[in-house]
Motif scaffolding. Structure first.
Motif, short mmCIF file in Angstrom:
data_model
loop_
_atom_site.label_atom_id
_atom_site.label_comp_id
_atom_site.label_asym_id
_atom_site.label_seq_id
_atom_site.Cartn_x
_atom_site.Cartn_y
_atom_site.Cartn_z
N ARG A 1 17.22 -43.16 16.94
CA ARG A 1 16.87 -41.89 17.57
C ARG A 1 18.09 -41.08 17.92
O ARG A 1 18.00 -39.93 18.29
N LEU B 1 18.88 -52.42 34.36
CA LEU B 1 18.79 -53.62 33.54
C LEU B 1 19.38 -54.83 34.25
O LEU B 1 18.92 -55.96 34.09
N THR C 1 21.62 -46.75 33.05
CA THR C 1 20.53 -47.67 32.72
C THR C 1 20.93 -49.11 32.96
O THR C 1 20.08 -49.97 33.17
N LYS D 1 11.43 -64.14 22.64
CA LYS D 1 10.64 -62.93 22.60
C LYS D 1 11.42 -61.78 23.25
O LYS D 1 11.40 -60.65 22.79
N THR D 2 12.13 -62.15 24.33
CA THR D 2 12.93 -61.15 25.02
C THR D 2 14.00 -60.58 24.10
O THR D 2 14.18 -59.36 24.02
N ARG E 1 15.64 -48.92 17.97
CA ARG E 1 14.96 -47.66 18.22
C ARG E 1 15.93 -46.62 18.72
O ARG E 1 15.96 -45.49 18.27
N GLN E 2 16.75 -47.03 19.68
CA GLN E 2 17.68 -46.07 20.27
C GLN E 2 18.71 -45.60 19.25
O GLN E 2 19.06 -44.44 19.21
N TYR F 1 12.63 -58.28 21.64
CA TYR F 1 12.25 -57.00 22.22
C TYR F 1 13.47 -56.14 22.52
O TYR F 1 13.47 -54.93 22.33
N ILE F 2 14.53 -56.82 22.98
CA ILE F 2 15.78 -56.09 23.25
C ILE F 2 16.30 -55.49 21.94
O ILE F 2 16.72 -54.34 21.89
N ARG G 1 27.74 -46.58 27.11
CA ARG G 1 26.79 -45.50 27.32
C ARG G 1 25.75 -45.89 28.36
O ARG G 1 25.33 -45.09 29.18
N GLU G 2 25.33 -47.15 28.32
CA GLU G 2 24.37 -47.61 29.32
C GLU G 2 24.97 -47.53 30.71
O GLU G 2 24.28 -47.30 31.69
N LYS H 1 14.37 -52.50 20.91
CA LYS H 1 14.77 -51.36 21.73
C LYS H 1 16.10 -50.78 21.24
O LYS H 1 16.24 -49.56 21.11
N PHE I 1 9.20 -52.30 27.61
CA PHE I 1 10.50 -52.98 27.61
C PHE I 1 10.72 -53.71 28.92
O PHE I 1 11.07 -54.90 28.93
N SER J 1 17.30 -44.12 35.92
CA SER J 1 18.03 -45.12 35.12
C SER J 1 17.18 -45.75 34.03
O SER J 1 17.42 -46.87 33.63
#
Lengths: 372, 301
Positions: free
Chosen positions: A17, A213, A209, A2-3, A13-14, A6-7, A203-204, A10, B97, B84
């Motif tokens: 966008r 994470l 971010t 599931k993780t 989506r990014q 979901y990742i 980029r992360e 995400k 998320f 972040s």
């Protein structure tokens, strides 16, 4: 599981966008296929010729007329001495100078020996050779007709000789675009795979971010899969898109199996994405990723055999090419698309791609740290 | 509960942390106070398992930060100094998320974040990058809390946030404290220090003092005189040149003066400054604040 889903959600989506991403996904294949394939051609379309005819005889004029009659020879200028012809070569106005010395016709008739000089601009060695070969053929055919004419034999019944008739296999009309298109497709897939995946991870790091994470219980493999899969899908999509353009615009025949083609592309991409991710784990900014990836891309592409056959490279270069993924992929694409090769023909390439994939991906996973 | 024992950390030739030991009790709101470069972030990164200490041990709720790092990631909520979260994802998507990667759902722990989240809920479809500073802070806190952590570590959460949002933020921390969450927060703002249960004054990778904010100021042995005149800059220079001055610091529109001994009287300063042609002189004795303590400790190192 599931993780991971979901990742992935995400990541997609990014990606969608990101304002530069969509134009890249559609723009890069369009530009590469429509511009590069046409532009990167070795076909000689137009040869500018300057003539220095010091003989001004019937024979010399016939020879010049023969050149002029060939569609891609353009006898643009006639000058009276070599100096002027050289000047024209020097400033690029002519590709070749044909020098016919005085008394050419007389020597030919009296001594059976006429001399001509060809001066060829060889800044581009490849086209110089082509021009020389073409011109040589024209002169020798002119020569043959000349002999026949003088001996009174009709032009179309030449003296006994071995006649060669040739067929070019896999690319009948020697259409250069058909040769280039698979090569460009290989580059396309590699750019998407290597650059985009690398830039995405780094980029992360740049935005910070990754710090947030890294304190979560997300597993290494989940994270890497999340970074890999989207670009794997996008690169395969772009391969399909590029193939479609090639098929529509210049009738690229796809002789072999599409399934096989995409299967190979899938395996190939794992290695390329792995390399991209590995680069991003050892760098801190998108700029660094660009530089390092570019360095590898240049070497991979030029050594991969897009313009020059790998077989004519020095021996050490051919050995070095064994770790060059583009080399295998370009070969595979050309073989499947033009020749219709099956899996058994490409077994050794398949194994090589598998090894490279495992190595690059392991490097990336090993080097990715959840610490800073 | 956080126990830190003799932690050291160096980056090439800078020693970021020098043998630090601290103890944060369960349910405590503990502040790390110190200027930029004091080592607060390094300490927090060690506690959140992002970097490894060179030597020393640290335990979070009994779990070792080196060997039990996986378990620690389940029980710690961390808010880095820099925003972040994903700026290109919406408020709601960010929250979902982080809930998912922690193996939980927003609904499950909604009661914990309700007070904070309801303020940004009207903007839940807005991209995180388009939020104001205060709202970003609230979202980051919500995300750090979504898995119901036992320990919350906040690295300068109020830097760059307006005064009203800062106050709201600290009110929220106070509320969280009642839910048995241990909170370690760092800040460069001295006024926020007084809101903590206990604070550690950190400077150059060392802990100067640990105590409750009131005790720390009470312990301050010196008399502080607050001085003001029309020309603040000249005032500082003149006071520094005064033979009985030990430390002189600008403090907003005032200058805080500590004499070489506590015998220095306000009237003395009045006279001295009048001689130097200062206008509208005001000199009065005040209670020391944490910042005074801190400034003095620094100048004594």
């Amino acid at each position: 599981m599931k993780t991971i889903l979901y990742i992935l959600q995400k990541e997609f989506r990014q990606i969608f966008r990101n304002r530069t991403m969509l134009p890249m996904i559609f723009g890069v294949p369009l530009v590469q296929m429509l511009i590069l394939v046409f532009a990167a051609t070795f076909d000689m379309k137009k040869i500018d010729m300057v003539v220095v005819d010091k003989d001004l005889s019937t024979t010399s004029r016939q020879l010049v007329a023969k050149f002029d009659g060939i569609p891609f020879y353009h006898v643009s200028q006639a000058v009276m001495d070599e100096k002027q012809a050289e000047a024209l070569l020097l400033n690029g106005e002519s590709d070749i100078a044909l020098v016919i010395p005085a008394n050419f016709e007389r020597n030919l008739i009296r001594n059976n020996n006429g001399q001509l000089q060809l001066l060829i601009d060889a800044v581009d060695g490849n086209s110089a050779q082509l021009i020389y070969a073409y011109s040589g053929q024209i002169i020798s055919s002119f020569n043959k007709n000349l002999i026949a004419h003088w001996k009174g034999i009709p032009e179309f019944a030449p003296p006994t000789q071995v006649k060669i008739s040739e067929t070019y296999w896999y690319n009948n009309e020697l259409d250069y675009k058909w040769y280039m298109a698979p090569g460009i497709l290989a580059i396309l897939v590699t750019i998407i795979g290597m650059f985009m995946s690398g830039m995405n991870l780094v980029r992360e790091k740049e935005i910070g971010t990754i710090e947030q994470l890294n304190v979560t219980p997300v597993k290494k493999y989940q994270f890497i899969i999340g970074k890999l899969v989207p670009f794997w899908v996008i690169a395969l999509f772009d391969l399909a898109f590029g193939l479609l353009i090639a098929w529509l615009v210049f009738d690229l025949p796809i002789v072999g199996s599409l399934w096989l083609l995409f299967g190979f592309a899938g395996v190939y991409l794992i290695g390329v994405l792995g390399l991209g991710l590995f680069i991003s784990t050892v760098t801190d900014t998108q700029q660094q990723v660009m530089f390092v990836s570019f360095f590898f891309m240049m070497i991979f592409i030029l050594m991969g055999g897009i313009f020059t056959p790998v077989e004519s490279m020095p021996h050490w270069a051919q050995i070095a090419d064994r770790i060059n993924p583009i080399f295998y992929f370009m070969k595979i694409l050309r073989m499947i698309i033009l020749k219709g090769s099956g899996f058994s023909d490409l077994l050794s390439e398949f194994l090589a791609l598998c090894v490279l994939g495992v190595v690059f991906l392991s490097l990336a996973i090993w080097r990715y740290r959840k610490t800073i | 509960m956080i126990v830190i024992k003799n932690i050291s950390k160096s980056y090439s030739d800078t020693r970021a942390l020098k043998n630090i030991s601290l103890r944060v009790n369960r349910g405590e709101l503990f502040g790390l106070i110190g200027p930029d470069g004091a080592g607060k972030t390094s300490l927090m990164r060690i506690l959140t398992t992002l970097i490894l200490p060179d030597s020393g041990k640290a335990k979070m709720d009994g779990l070792d930060v080196v060997s039990d790092f996986k378990k620690i990631r389940q029980i710690v909520g961390y808010m880095p100094g820099r925003f972040s979260l994903y700026q290109d994802l919406s408020v709601e998507e960010n929250l979902n998320f982080f809930a998912t990667v922690f193996g939980t759902t927003v609904e499950e722990n909604y009661d914990l974040i309700r007070d904070i989240y309801y303020q940004i809920e009207p903007f839940k479809t807005r991209r995180a990058g388009k939020l104001s500073g205060g709202m970003k802070q609230k979202l980051a806190l919500s995300c750090a809390l979504i898995h119901k952590p036992k320990i919350l570590i906040l690295d300068e959460p109020t830097t760059g946030v307006d005064a009203v949002s800062r106050k709201e933020f600290w009110d929220m921390l106070k509320k969280l404290q009642t839910k048995e969450i241990t909170i370690l927060v760092s800040t460069p703002y001295m006024d926020e220090a007084t809101l903590c249960d206990r604070v550690a004054l950190v400077q150059n990778g060392q802990v100067l003092d640990v105590d409750s904010p009131t005790r720390i100021t009470e312990k301050f042995p010196r008399k502080i005189i607050r001085v003001r005149s029309d020309e603040t800059y000249r005032l500082i220079n003149d006071l520094r040149a005064y033979e009985k001055a030990e430390s002189v610091f600008a403090f907003g529109q005032f200058v805080h003066f500590v004499g070489i001994n506590d015998e220095v009287e306000t009237s003395e300063l009045d006279m001295y400054l009048e001689k130097r042609n200062h206008k509208n002189i005001l000199a009065e004795e005040i209670q020391p604040g944490i910042e005074d303590v801190f400034m003095n400790m620094q100048s004594n190192i």
